[in-house]
Write an enzyme that holds these catalytic residues in place. Structure first.
Site, PDB file in Angstrom:
ATOM      1  N   ASP A  92     -15.434  -4.121  -5.190  1.00 12.52           N
ATOM      2  CA  ASP A  92     -15.407  -5.327  -4.356  1.00 12.52           C
ATOM      3  C   ASP A  92     -16.820  -5.892  -4.343  1.00 12.52           C
ATOM      4  OD1 ASP A  92     -13.218  -6.480  -2.144  1.00 12.52           O
ATOM      5  OD2 ASP A  92     -15.306  -7.015  -1.689  1.00 12.52           O
ATOM      6  N   CYS A 127      -2.438 -14.458  -3.552  1.00 12.56           N
ATOM      7  CA  CYS A 127      -2.210 -14.939  -2.181  1.00 12.56           C
ATOM      8  C   CYS A 127      -2.445 -16.448  -2.105  1.00 12.56           C
ATOM      9  CB  CYS A 127      -3.056 -14.172  -1.176  1.00 12.56           C
ATOM     10  SG  CYS A 127      -4.817 -14.237  -1.501  1.00 12.56           S
ATOM     11  N   ARG A 180       0.853  -1.205   0.000  1.00  9.49           N
ATOM     12  CA  ARG A 180       0.000   0.000   0.000  1.00  9.49           C
ATOM     13  C   ARG A 180       0.888   1.256   0.000  1.00  9.49           C
ATOM     14  NH1 ARG A 180      -3.840  -3.405   2.901  1.00  9.49           N
ATOM     15  NH2 ARG A 180      -2.828  -3.159   4.911  1.00  9.49           N
ATOM     16  N   ASP A 221      -5.911  -7.490  -6.628  1.00 13.88           N
ATOM     17  CA  ASP A 221      -5.586  -8.251  -5.409  1.00 13.88           C
ATOM     18  C   ASP A 221      -6.728  -9.223  -5.091  1.00 13.88           C
ATOM     19  OD1 ASP A 221      -4.426  -9.113  -3.057  1.00 13.88           O
ATOM     20  OD2 ASP A 221      -5.001  -7.340  -1.890  1.00 13.88           O
ATOM     21  N   PHE A 263     -10.846  -5.706  -6.322  1.00 11.97           N
ATOM     22  CA  PHE A 263     -10.909  -6.494  -5.087  1.00 11.97           C
ATOM     23  C   PHE A 263     -10.411  -5.609  -3.934  1.00 11.97           C
ATOM     24  CE2 PHE A 263      -9.993  -9.399  -8.629  1.00 11.97           C
ATOM     25  CZ  PHE A 263     -11.046 -10.295  -8.537  1.00 11.97           C
TER      26      PHE A 263
HETATM   27  C1  LIG Z   1      -7.268 -10.286  -0.826  1.00 15.61           C
HETATM   28  S1  LIG Z   1      -8.689  -9.366  -0.427  1.00 15.61           S
HETATM   29  C2  LIG Z   1      -8.280  -7.747  -0.951  1.00 15.61           C
HETATM   30  C3  LIG Z   1      -7.520  -6.964   0.103  1.00 15.61           C
HETATM   31  C4  LIG Z   1      -7.343  -5.508  -0.198  1.00 15.61           C
HETATM   32  N1  LIG Z   1      -6.679  -5.283  -1.448  1.00 15.61           N
HETATM   33  C5  LIG Z   1      -6.599  -4.813   0.931  1.00 15.61           C
HETATM   34  O1  LIG Z   1      -5.406  -4.474   0.779  1.00 15.61           O
HETATM   35  O2  LIG Z   1      -7.175  -4.625   1.994  1.00 15.61           O
HETATM   36  C6  LIG Z   1      -9.824  -9.933  -1.646  1.00 15.61           C
HETATM   37  C7  LIG Z   1     -11.141  -9.197  -1.713  1.00 15.61           C
HETATM   38  O3  LIG Z   1     -11.854  -9.728  -2.847  1.00 15.61           O
HETATM   39  C8  LIG Z   1     -13.229  -9.647  -2.586  1.00 15.61           C
HETATM   40  N2  LIG Z   1     -13.859 -10.558  -3.547  1.00 15.61           N
HETATM   41  C9  LIG Z   1     -13.896 -11.909  -3.531  1.00 15.61           C
HETATM   42  N3  LIG Z   1     -14.474 -12.372  -4.664  1.00 15.61           N
HETATM   43  C10 LIG Z   1     -14.797 -11.285  -5.413  1.00 15.61           C
HETATM   44  C11 LIG Z   1     -15.392 -11.100  -6.680  1.00 15.61           C
HETATM   45  N4  LIG Z   1     -15.770 -12.151  -7.442  1.00 15.61           N
HETATM   46  N5  LIG Z   1     -15.556  -9.850  -7.145  1.00 15.61           N
HETATM   47  C12 LIG Z   1     -15.198  -8.779  -6.388  1.00 15.61           C
HETATM   48  N6  LIG Z   1     -14.618  -8.894  -5.185  1.00 15.61           N
HETATM   49  C13 LIG Z   1     -14.413 -10.126  -4.703  1.00 15.61           C
HETATM   50  C14 LIG Z   1     -13.370  -9.985  -1.140  1.00 15.61           C
HETATM   51  O4  LIG Z   1     -14.570  -9.403  -0.635  1.00 15.61           O
HETATM   52  C15 LIG Z   1     -12.102  -9.339  -0.555  1.00 15.61           C
HETATM   53  O5  LIG Z   1     -12.413  -8.064  -0.067  1.00 15.61           O
END
Ligand SMILES: C[S@@+](CC[C@H](N)C(=O)[O-])C[C@H]1O[C@@H](n2cnc3c(N)ncnc32)[C@H](O)[C@@H]1O
Length: 431
Positions: free
Chosen positions: A266, A356, A228, A316, A244
């Site tokens: 998201d 991840c 970040r 992400d 995401f």
């Molecule tokens: C690895 S986390 C992202 C973390 C974020 N970049 C951060 O630094 O805080 C993945 C995110 O993807 C979202 N997510 C999962 N499947 C998704 C989809 N099909 N479309 C959009 N968002 C999705 C989840 O709600 C989650 O918030």
């Protein structure tokens, strides 16, 4: 060769270092070398013969074929990983003093991150890498959040909670159920009063809401803190797409770096509501900062996504390969996702693309992203290969800990504008 039976949880509270003897467990010959090298996991099938019924958390000793001591660890009958190894030293006792000293040493190694006042939250204990297998402790300002991966690690709960509660500035200790069994239980307070969530924490001088009781992981993706900060340093004047986005960590960081208009997507409505509050907490205006609740896979396939290009893209996604069997499918998904995102990159755009999935290693992820660039007919340069922030250390004896990959890309122009046959990534994103 002696082995020691663990006390139950309640006994742990009462007795800290007196552990009884029980029969030794013999390790399959082909696994001895990896345990001697320090790998802390012993699978049930590596033990010959399989042990008698032992209670979860039993302290066991493992011997080689000649009956020589190899390791001492905690028994977990409910997991494929039957033993979490704590020591290879026959004289080192697995007791409260050992757990306490390893916890404090791990917390001390994070002191530089918390020094200076701009950051009050980080991972204090990162399980296997800090020689406390299965134990995680994240600090969010005055709240310590614990997570135990399996019954073996959970048997250390009273000792771990006690040392966490003893840290200066910690008022509350919370336990979150391990991710794989989130639905099985709620967060519970082990020490102090139940925090009124969300709490507000500081990261590199920015403020974020954190729901330590119900947020993803233990509340925030602390592992992305340095990434970040990188995005912040690259954001000035750039139109930013945060895919995401969760609670807008990268979005807020980009705004702090002077980003131009941004779009954050998201699937979670509560996460984007928190992203809105996080922008407000840091006094960033909302005009030109769009927050969209949508499925990123669907959005990337929709005509709406093609209306704009972006100078800075963060990709992400959640883990796409929960196990080894899912790797092939996940690689296909990463390839299509990255190709679709690269098609939205403006000339000379910067892209931070992440994975991840611990089962997809860096070379495979890099090859997949470069194949995606070919599919998208974009020239792409890998500027830097990054990982998790240093409070999530990667150690030689536990390669599985290298789960977070982040490639910083610079996009050139079209490699073959408008030409070529249909590519794998021209297929629908979800297959
Ligand atoms: C690895 S986390 C992202 C973390 C974020 N970049 C951060 O630094 O805080 C993945 C995110 O993807 C979202 N997510 C999962 N499947 C998704 C989809 N099909 N479309 C959009 N968002 C999705 C989840 O709600 C989650 O918030």
């Amino acid at each position: 060769m002696s082995t020691r039976a663990r006390p139950g949880n309640s006994e742990l509270r009462a007795q800290s270092s007196k552990l009884e003897a029980s029969p030794a467990l013999r390790l399959r010959r082909d696994v001895v070398r990896s345990i001697r090298a320090g790998h802390p996991w012993i699978y049930a099938e590596a033990l010959v013969p399989p042990p008698e019924l032992l209670p979860p958390g039993a302290v066991v000793e493992v011997v080689d074929f000649a009956g020589r001591f190899l390791a001492r660890g905690l028994w977990d009958p409910g997991s494929a990983i039957a033993i979490r190894v704590f020591t290879l030293d026959p004289d080192e006792v697995l007791d409260e003093a050992l757990v306490r000293s390893r916890f404090l040493a791990a917390a001390e190694r994070r002191a530089p991150i918390l020094a200076g006042g701009g950051t009050d939250s980080c991972r204090l204990v990162h399980g296997e890498a800090d020689r406390l297998p299965g134990v995680v402790c994240d600090r969010y300002a005055a709240v310590a959040v614990l997570r135990f991966d399996g019954d073996a690690a959970a048997s250390l709960r009273p000792w771990v909670a006690a040392v966490a509660a003893s840290l200066p500035g910690i008022g509350t200790v919370v336990e979150r159920p391990f991710a794989r069994c989130r639905e099985e239980g709620q967060a519970r307070v082990l020490h102090g009063t139940r925090p009124s969530t969300p709490i507000v924490i500081r990261e590199n001088g920015l403020s974020f809401e954190v729901d330590v009781l119900q947020g993803h992981k233990t509340g925030l993706y602390l592992d992305q803190r340095d990434n970040r900060a990188l995005v912040r340093s690259l954001a000035a004047g750039r139109r930013t797409l945060d895919l995401f986005s969760y609670v807008g960590g990268f979005t807020v960081a980009a705004a702090a770096g002077g980003a131009g208009p941004s779009l954050s997507i998201d699937i979670s409505k509560p996460a984007l509501a928190a992203a809105r509050r996080n922008l407000a907490l840091n006094d960033f205006a909302f005009e030109d900062r769009e927050l969209l609740v949508a499925d990123v896979f669907d959005w990337l396939e929709s005509p709406a996504s093609r209306r704009r290009t972006w100078d800075l893209i963060v990709l992400d996604p959640p883990s796409l390969a929960p196990n080894r069997a899912a790797v092939r499918r996940a690689v296909g998904a990463y390839r299509r996702l990255n190709a679709a995102a690269l098609r939205l990159a403006a000339p000379r755009a910067t892209i931070l693309t992440c994975s991840c999935s611990s089962h997809v290693d860096e070379p495979l992820f890099r090859r997949t992203v470069l194949a995606a660039a070919t599919d998208a007919r974009r020239r792409v340069e890998v500027v830097e290969s990054r990982g998790a922030s240093p409070d999530h250390p990667v150690v030689g004896w536990f390669p599985e800990g290298n789960y977070l990959k982040a490639l910083l890309l610079r996009a050139g122009g079209a490699s073959n504008p408008g030409g070529g046959r249909a590519r794998r990534s021209d297929l629908p994103l979800r297959r």
